[in-house]
Design a protein around this motif. Structure first.
Motif, PDB file in Angstrom:
ATOM      1  N   ASP A 152       0.856  -1.175   0.000  1.00  0.00           N
ATOM      2  CA  ASP A 152       0.000   0.000   0.000  1.00  0.00           C
ATOM      3  C   ASP A 152       0.897   1.232   0.000  1.00  0.00           C
ATOM      4  OD1 ASP A 152      -2.898   1.120   0.624  1.00  0.00           O
ATOM      5  OD2 ASP A 152      -1.472   2.243   1.851  1.00  0.00           O
ATOM      6  N   GLU A 153       0.595   2.190  -0.870  1.00  0.00           N
ATOM      7  CA  GLU A 153       1.434   3.375  -0.988  1.00  0.00           C
ATOM      8  C   GLU A 153       1.534   4.163   0.309  1.00  0.00           C
ATOM      9  OE1 GLU A 153       1.695   5.011  -5.520  1.00  0.00           O
ATOM     10  OE2 GLU A 153       0.142   5.874  -4.237  1.00  0.00           O
ATOM     11  N   ARG A 154       0.500   4.100   1.125  1.00  0.00           N
ATOM     12  CA  ARG A 154       0.495   4.884   2.346  1.00  0.00           C
ATOM     13  C   ARG A 154       0.896   4.070   3.569  1.00  0.00           C
ATOM     14  NH1 ARG A 154      -4.552   8.985   2.112  1.00  0.00           N
ATOM     15  NH2 ARG A 154      -3.577   9.476   4.101  1.00  0.00           N
ATOM     16  N   ALA A 155       0.469   2.813   3.626  1.00  0.00           N
ATOM     17  CA  ALA A 155       0.721   1.983   4.808  1.00  0.00           C
ATOM     18  C   ALA A 155       1.960   1.112   4.690  1.00  0.00           C
ATOM     19  CB  ALA A 155      -0.496   1.104   5.097  1.00  0.00           C
ATOM     20  N   GLY A 156       2.512   1.020   3.468  1.00  0.00           N
ATOM     21  CA  GLY A 156       3.716   0.222   3.287  1.00  0.00           C
ATOM     22  C   GLY A 156       3.415  -1.244   3.027  1.00  0.00           C
ATOM     23  N   PRO A 157       4.443  -2.109   3.116  1.00  0.00           N
ATOM     24  CA  PRO A 157       4.263  -3.536   2.811  1.00  0.00           C
ATOM     25  C   PRO A 157       3.371  -4.225   3.828  1.00  0.00           C
ATOM     26  CG  PRO A 157       6.468  -3.121   3.676  1.00  0.00           C
ATOM     27  CD  PRO A 157       5.848  -1.787   3.447  1.00  0.00           C
ATOM     28  N   GLN A 158       2.532  -5.137   3.328  1.00  0.00           N
ATOM     29  CA  GLN A 158       1.576  -5.857   4.162  1.00  0.00           C
ATOM     30  C   GLN A 158       1.698  -7.355   3.927  1.00  0.00           C
ATOM     31  OE1 GLN A 158      -0.715  -4.062   6.214  1.00  0.00           O
ATOM     32  NE2 GLN A 158       0.559  -2.330   5.568  1.00  0.00           N
ATOM     33  N   ALA A 159       1.679  -8.134   4.990  1.00  0.00           N
ATOM     34  CA  ALA A 159       1.569  -9.585   4.869  1.00  0.00           C
ATOM     35  C   ALA A 159       0.093  -9.922   4.720  1.00  0.00           C
ATOM     36  CB  ALA A 159       2.151 -10.276   6.093  1.00  0.00           C
ATOM     37  N   ALA A 160      -0.249 -10.697   3.694  1.00  0.00           N
ATOM     38  CA  ALA A 160      -1.650 -11.018   3.427  1.00  0.00           C
ATOM     39  C   ALA A 160      -2.201 -11.945   4.502  1.00  0.00           C
ATOM     40  CB  ALA A 160      -1.788 -11.660   2.057  1.00  0.00           C
ATOM     41  N   THR A 161      -3.297 -11.535   5.117  1.00  0.00           N
ATOM     42  CA  THR A 161      -3.951 -12.340   6.155  1.00  0.00           C
ATOM     43  C   THR A 161      -5.448 -12.438   5.862  1.00  0.00           C
ATOM     44  OG1 THR A 161      -4.194 -10.366   7.557  1.00  0.00           O
ATOM     45  CG2 THR A 161      -2.246 -11.763   7.930  1.00  0.00           C
ATOM     46  N   PRO A 162      -5.821 -13.087   4.769  1.00  0.00           N
ATOM     47  CA  PRO A 162      -7.246 -13.199   4.436  1.00  0.00           C
ATOM     48  C   PRO A 162      -8.033 -14.035   5.431  1.00  0.00           C
ATOM     49  CG  PRO A 162      -5.930 -14.606   3.012  1.00  0.00           C
ATOM     50  CD  PRO A 162      -4.970 -13.762   3.782  1.00  0.00           C
ATOM     51  N   GLN A 163      -7.328 -14.756   6.295  1.00  0.00           N
ATOM     52  CA  GLN A 163      -8.011 -15.595   7.287  1.00  0.00           C
ATOM     53  C   GLN A 163      -8.912 -14.788   8.201  1.00  0.00           C
ATOM     54  OE1 GLN A 163      -4.736 -15.363   6.693  1.00  0.00           O
ATOM     55  NE2 GLN A 163      -3.693 -17.350   6.792  1.00  0.00           N
ATOM     56  N   VAL A 164      -8.660 -13.482   8.321  1.00  0.00           N
ATOM     57  CA  VAL A 164      -9.484 -12.663   9.219  1.00  0.00           C
ATOM     58  C   VAL A 164     -10.932 -12.594   8.753  1.00  0.00           C
ATOM     59  CG1 VAL A 164      -7.521 -11.276   9.979  1.00  0.00           C
ATOM     60  CG2 VAL A 164      -8.895 -10.490   8.036  1.00  0.00           C
ATOM     61  N   PHE A 165     -11.191 -12.899   7.481  1.00  0.00           N
ATOM     62  CA  PHE A 165     -12.548 -12.891   6.949  1.00  0.00           C
ATOM     63  C   PHE A 165     -13.234 -14.249   7.102  1.00  0.00           C
ATOM     64  CE2 PHE A 165     -10.913  -9.188   4.763  1.00  0.00           C
ATOM     65  CZ  PHE A 165     -12.014  -8.369   4.600  1.00  0.00           C
ATOM     66  N   GLY A 166     -12.459 -15.297   7.383  1.00  0.00           N
ATOM     67  CA  GLY A 166     -13.031 -16.633   7.307  1.00  0.00           C
ATOM     68  C   GLY A 166     -13.185 -17.041   5.851  1.00  0.00           C
ATOM     69  N   ASP A 167     -14.013 -18.033   5.584  1.00  0.00           N
ATOM     70  CA  ASP A 167     -14.229 -18.519   4.217  1.00  0.00           C
ATOM     71  C   ASP A 167     -15.227 -17.603   3.506  1.00  0.00           C
ATOM     72  OD1 ASP A 167     -12.537 -20.556   4.870  1.00  0.00           O
ATOM     73  OD2 ASP A 167     -14.040 -22.136   4.873  1.00  0.00           O
ATOM     74  N   VAL A 168     -14.703 -16.661   2.749  1.00  0.00           N
ATOM     75  CA  VAL A 168     -15.557 -15.647   2.114  1.00  0.00           C
ATOM     76  C   VAL A 168     -16.361 -16.246   0.962  1.00  0.00           C
ATOM     77  CG1 VAL A 168     -14.095 -13.679   2.701  1.00  0.00           C
ATOM     78  CG2 VAL A 168     -13.649 -14.964   0.609  1.00  0.00           C
ATOM     79  N   VAL A 169     -17.514 -15.654   0.694  1.00  0.00           N
ATOM     80  CA  VAL A 169     -18.333 -16.027  -0.459  1.00  0.00           C
ATOM     81  C   VAL A 169     -17.729 -15.392  -1.714  1.00  0.00           C
ATOM     82  CG1 VAL A 169     -20.583 -15.742  -1.575  1.00  0.00           C
ATOM     83  CG2 VAL A 169     -20.457 -16.313   0.860  1.00  0.00           C
ATOM     84  N   LEU A 170     -17.527 -16.205  -2.742  1.00  0.00           N
ATOM     85  CA  LEU A 170     -17.052 -15.691  -4.026  1.00  0.00           C
ATOM     86  C   LEU A 170     -18.134 -15.717  -5.097  1.00  0.00           C
ATOM     87  CD1 LEU A 170     -13.406 -17.075  -4.352  1.00  0.00           C
ATOM     88  CD2 LEU A 170     -14.206 -14.928  -3.360  1.00  0.00           C
ATOM     89  N   LEU A 171     -18.980 -16.744  -5.056  1.00  0.00           N
ATOM     90  CA  LEU A 171     -20.108 -16.834  -5.988  1.00  0.00           C
ATOM     91  C   LEU A 171     -21.379 -16.768  -5.158  1.00  0.00           C
ATOM     92  CD1 LEU A 171     -18.835 -19.715  -8.309  1.00  0.00           C
ATOM     93  CD2 LEU A 171     -18.686 -17.250  -8.713  1.00  0.00           C
ATOM     94  N   ARG A 172     -22.103 -15.675  -5.287  1.00  0.00           N
ATOM     95  CA  ARG A 172     -23.294 -15.490  -4.477  1.00  0.00           C
ATOM     96  C   ARG A 172     -24.487 -16.196  -5.089  1.00  0.00           C
ATOM     97  NH1 ARG A 172     -23.588  -9.205  -2.766  1.00  0.00           N
ATOM     98  NH2 ARG A 172     -25.665  -9.958  -2.209  1.00  0.00           N
TER      99      ARG A 172
END
Length: 281
Positions: A152-172
């Motif tokens: 992110d240009e403002r927050a800098g490098p980020q480690a991806a942690t998609p687990q915080v969302f749980g198993d997200v819906v991709l096809l509704r």
């Protein structure tokens, strides 16, 4: 070359918060002698109204924000969402789910960026896929993708942690695709190199980075900007009747002056860099 986009949904008129988002995306593209694209995210069923699209075009012209190329429409890209869904199913990463919001809230043991975290109820169940939503098995997906980072240009490098969302819906079950899947695919299709959006969507970038890895898509840089707020500190929102750009335009206000005021940081009430705002649009 920097390529940005402004991607409103035609489910209501634009307000000053949208104007700020458009100005940020437009100016970041122009600073790098780049490209500013306009995309209409119009797959939200009956809520998407074509008459708002023409209003959006007039509003942007009134603000002095010219876009490059033809306007893109999500509704023209449904096949790409279905193809990506089938690819993820073939990888064993999607599973059908019929849980209601009330059932999820009752069973959840943690809260995430979007509310109660789905506890994986249907992950190992036999579920009739007809008319079901399809969720991403995030744990398994991360095992395949491995450690991921994004910038992110403002927050800098980020480690991806998609687990915080749980198993997200991709096809509704009610729409062709979720925001996570559609926006990620669209940004790749449009050649976006710099994804600009509000801080309320900062957590979503963790999920989008994972989808980029799974679907072998290019990885942009992100720029999450602040959100304009009302006097009570809540995000400006269509559903709360924040004054529309169209009303201001028809009342004879100077759109270019409004855009310049936003550039100068002159906001009617204020701006927030928090990710934890009421995110209604």
């Amino acid at each position: 070359m920097t390529v940005t986009r402004f991607a409103p949904s035609p489910n209501g008129p634009l307000h000053l918060g949208h104007a700020y988002a458009a100005v940020v995306a437009h100016d970041l593209a122009r600073e790098g002698d780049g490209t500013f694209r306009l995309r209409i995210e119009d797959i939200d069923g009956a809520r998407s109204r074509p008459e708002f699209v023409e209003e959006f075009l007039r509003d942007l012209e009134w603000l002095g924000l010219g876009w490059d190329g033809e306007v893109a429409f999500q509704s023209h890209r449904l096949a790409s969402y279905a193809q990506a869904g089938e690819r993820l199913k073939a990888m064993g990463l999607l599973y059908p789910c019929r849980c209601t919001r009330a059932e999820i809230a009752a069973a959840a043991t943690a809260m995430g960026p979007d509310g109660p975290v789905y506890p994986g109820t249907c992950r190992h169940r036999e579920v009739d896929p007809e008319g079901a939503a399809w969720r991403l098995d995030v744990t398994r997906a991360m095992e395949i993708a491995g450690p991921l980072e994004w910038m992110d240009e403002r927050a800098g490098p980020q480690a991806a942690t998609p687990q915080v969302f749980g198993d997200v819906v991709l096809l509704r079950k009610d729409l062709p695709a979720s925001y996570h899947l559609a926006a990620t695919l669209d940004d790749a299709a449009d050649g976006i190199t710099l994804v600009t959006r509000g801080m309320d969507l900062f957590p979503a970038s963790h999920v989008h980075r994972l989808l980029q890895a799974l679907l072998e898509l290019p990885v942009p840089v992100w720029h999450h900007h602040g959100l304009l707020v009302e006097a009570d500190g809540r995000k400006l929102a269509k559903r709360r009747g924040s004054p529309s750009l169209g009303d201001r335009r028809r009342a004879g206000e100077d759109g270019r002056a409004i855009a310049d005021a936003l550039r100068a940081g002159r906001f009617p009430a204020g701006i927030s860099l928090s990710q934890a705002l009421d995110t209604g649009t």
